[in-house]
Design an enzyme around this catalytic site. Structure first.
Site, PDB file in Angstrom:
ATOM      1  N   HIS A 137       0.810  -1.084   0.027  1.00 27.86           N
ATOM      2  CA  HIS A 137       0.022  -0.112  -0.016  1.00 27.86           C
ATOM      3  C   HIS A 137       1.021   1.304   0.067  1.00 27.86           C
ATOM      4  O   HIS A 137       0.446   2.377   0.166  1.00 27.86           O
ATOM      5  CB  HIS A 137      -1.188  -0.012   1.291  1.00 27.86           C
ATOM      6  CG  HIS A 137      -2.133  -1.000   0.937  1.00 27.86           C
ATOM      7  ND1 HIS A 137      -2.854  -1.331   2.068  1.00 27.86           N
ATOM      8  CD2 HIS A 137      -2.565  -1.667  -0.081  1.00 27.86           C
ATOM      9  CE1 HIS A 137      -3.927  -2.042   1.779  1.00 27.86           C
ATOM     10  NE2 HIS A 137      -3.411  -2.436   0.563  1.00 27.86           N
ATOM     11  N   LEU A 174      -5.636 -10.146  17.316  1.00 28.66           N
ATOM     12  CA  LEU A 174      -6.205  -9.932  18.598  1.00 28.66           C
ATOM     13  C   LEU A 174      -7.652 -10.503  18.758  1.00 28.66           C
ATOM     14  O   LEU A 174      -8.088 -10.897  19.989  1.00 28.66           O
ATOM     15  CB  LEU A 174      -6.331  -8.393  18.820  1.00 28.66           C
ATOM     16  CG  LEU A 174      -6.287  -7.890  20.098  1.00 28.66           C
ATOM     17  CD1 LEU A 174      -5.032  -8.534  21.092  1.00 28.66           C
ATOM     18  CD2 LEU A 174      -6.182  -6.303  20.196  1.00 28.66           C
ATOM     19  N   GLY A 229      -2.322  -9.256  12.064  1.00 32.66           N
ATOM     20  CA  GLY A 229      -2.965  -8.077  12.777  1.00 32.66           C
ATOM     21  C   GLY A 229      -3.703  -7.445  11.621  1.00 32.66           C
ATOM     22  O   GLY A 229      -3.366  -6.348  11.327  1.00 32.66           O
TER      23      GLY A 229
HETATM   24  P1  OAD Z   1      -7.533  -2.912  10.428  1.00 26.85           P
HETATM   25  O1  OAD Z   1      -7.425  -1.758  11.508  1.00 26.85           O
HETATM   26  O2  OAD Z   1      -8.755  -3.135   9.535  1.00 26.85           O
HETATM   27  O3  OAD Z   1      -7.359  -4.261  11.366  1.00 26.85           O
HETATM   28  C1  OAD Z   1      -6.610  -4.510  12.318  1.00 26.85           C
HETATM   29  C2  OAD Z   1      -6.575  -5.695  13.043  1.00 26.85           C
HETATM   30  O4  OAD Z   1      -5.486  -6.045  13.787  1.00 26.85           O
HETATM   31  C3  OAD Z   1      -7.703  -5.748  13.637  1.00 26.85           C
HETATM   32  O5  OAD Z   1      -8.468  -7.281  13.405  1.00 26.85           O
HETATM   33  C4  OAD Z   1      -7.401  -5.801  15.346  1.00 26.85           C
HETATM   34  O6  OAD Z   1      -8.322  -6.616  15.927  1.00 26.85           O
HETATM   35  C5  OAD Z   1      -6.147  -6.543  15.128  1.00 26.85           C
HETATM   36  N1  OAD Z   1      -5.224  -6.056  16.255  1.00 26.85           N
HETATM   37  C6  OAD Z   1      -5.211  -4.945  16.933  1.00 26.85           C
HETATM   38  N2  OAD Z   1      -4.087  -4.719  17.693  1.00 26.85           N
HETATM   39  C7  OAD Z   1      -3.536  -5.869  17.630  1.00 26.85           C
HETATM   40  C8  OAD Z   1      -2.330  -6.466  18.348  1.00 26.85           C
HETATM   41  N3  OAD Z   1      -1.745  -5.865  19.260  1.00 26.85           N
HETATM   42  N4  OAD Z   1      -2.017  -7.587  17.823  1.00 26.85           N
HETATM   43  C9  OAD Z   1      -2.494  -8.401  17.065  1.00 26.85           C
HETATM   44  N5  OAD Z   1      -3.514  -7.841  16.298  1.00 26.85           N
HETATM   45  C10 OAD Z   1      -4.256  -6.784  16.617  1.00 26.85           C
HETATM   46  O7  OAD Z   1      -5.903  -2.791   9.538  1.00 26.85           O
HETATM   47  P2  OAD Z   1      -5.999  -3.425   8.356  1.00 26.85           P
HETATM   48  O8  OAD Z   1      -6.449  -4.911   8.255  1.00 26.85           O
HETATM   49  O9  OAD Z   1      -4.355  -3.360   8.126  1.00 26.85           O
HETATM   50  O10 OAD Z   1      -5.651   0.288   3.249  1.00 26.85           O
HETATM   51  O11 OAD Z   1      -6.400  -2.641   7.055  1.00 26.85           O
HETATM   52  C11 OAD Z   1      -6.226  -2.895   6.025  1.00 26.85           C
HETATM   53  C12 OAD Z   1      -6.100  -1.782   4.926  1.00 26.85           C
HETATM   54  O12 OAD Z   1      -7.425  -0.891   5.236  1.00 26.85           O
HETATM   55  C13 OAD Z   1      -5.067  -0.658   5.390  1.00 26.85           C
HETATM   56  O13 OAD Z   1      -3.652  -1.163   4.802  1.00 26.85           O
HETATM   57  C14 OAD Z   1      -5.479   0.527   4.802  1.00 26.85           C
HETATM   58  C15 OAD Z   1      -6.891   0.374   5.472  1.00 26.85           C
HETATM   59  O14 OAD Z   1      -7.993   1.416   4.896  1.00 26.85           O
HETATM   60  C16 OAD Z   1      -5.352   1.454   2.524  1.00 26.85           C
HETATM   61  O15 OAD Z   1      -4.993   2.554   3.101  1.00 26.85           O
HETATM   62  C17 OAD Z   1      -5.362   1.340   1.145  1.00 26.85           C
END
Ligand code: OAD
Length: 242
Positions: free
Chosen positions: A116, A210, A183
């Site tokens: 990204h 998580l 994550g």
């Molecule tokens: P999200 O914010 O959608 O999801 C983060 C995930 O990490 C959630 O399922 C949480 O439960 C989990 N989480 C939080 N804290 C954690 C920890 N300490 N250890 C393990 N897991 C944890 O983020 P992404 O899936 O990365 O795109 O989002 C994907 C994309 O959506 C991003 O790259 C961005 C966004 O819109 C663009 O900007 C194009």
């Protein structure tokens, strides 16, 4: 585990959460948005090419703020464990991150794709060059390559744009024996579909998050907990088994 040689790892915002960078769901009032202090903007209002054309000042402010935060954070145990795996794993390995922070790179991961884009990078729409960027960018930024001002944008893949290096990622997914997701909520495609490609091509699949992600039914194994604990444990385990 003895049969595992090629590994693809996908990371998302959750791996950087314990370094102090918020995940998307917790950015503003529990919503997927950005709180400027005056108002809350839905994430898509600052992360689309249309938003940039409509209000470049706002979009630059959003990314300038996020870039400024990088100086205040450091890689955590999970980033460091993946860098150790990269250094010690004898087979093929590809770390694909959806994150635009630089924490995997600073931890030392080498076989890395930032699908990204990167906060620490700019892209000139006049000469099409990409270059490292520190500090604020703003609307009047000059291109270090062609010298044009006002044509530099954050080197970030916005909604509706094609993520970087998809061909290389697809090939790695088709050839891996193990796919690991860490994550990420599994809400944003194409990354959310990687598990299905890997699985279809015969890979074992493991999720560390998580909470169970939206795609957790596609994983052979789901481990729930903080990445800073789960990832070092798994790296220890897989290196011990080789
Ligand atoms: P999200 O914010 O959608 O999801 C983060 C995930 O990490 C959630 O399922 C949480 O439960 C989990 N989480 C939080 N804290 C954690 C920890 N300490 N250890 C393990 N897991 C944890 O983020 P992404 O899936 O990365 O795109 O989002 C994907 C994309 O959506 C991003 O790259 C961005 C966004 O819109 C663009 O900007 C194009």
């Amino acid at each position: 585990m003895a049969e595992i040689r090629n590994i693809v790892i996908l990371t998302g915002a959750g791996i950087s959460q314990e370094s102090g960078l918020p995940t998307f769901r917790t950015m503003a009032n529990g919503e997927m948005g950005w709180d400027t202090g005056l108002t809350v903007h839905p994430l898509e209002d600052v992360a689309t090419p249309e938003a940039f054309a409509r209000n470049p000042e706002l979009v630059h402010k959003f990314y300038d703020e996020r870039r400024a935060k990088l100086d205040a954070v450091a890689p955590n145990e999970a980033h460091r464990a993946l860098a150790r795996l990269d250094a010690e794993w004898p087979g093929e390995l590809l770390l694909v991150t959806q994150n635009v922070d630089d924490l995997h790179e600073r931890a030392g991961s080498k076989r890395l794709i930032q699908m990204h884009g990167e906060l620490a990078s700019g892209w000139c729409l006049r000469c099409n060059e990409r270059f490292g960027w520190t500090g604020p960018m703003g609307e009047r930024a000059g291109c270090p390559n062609c010298g044009t001002t006002g044509m530099v944008r954050p080197d970030i893949v916005w909604f509706g744009e094609m993520p970087y290096e998809m061909e290389r990622i697809d090939e790695a997914l088709r050839n891996c024996d193990l796919f690991v997701s860490i994550g990420t909520s599994g809400a944003v495609y194409p990354a959310a579909g990687f598990v299905q490609t890997a699985r279809y091509c015969g890979a074992a699949t493991l999720e560390m998050n998580l909470e169970p992600s939206l795609g957790s039914i596609y994983f052979d194994e789901s481990r729930t907990g903080p990445a800073s604990e789960l990832v070092p444990e798994w790296v220890e385990q897989i290196l011990a088994a080789t």
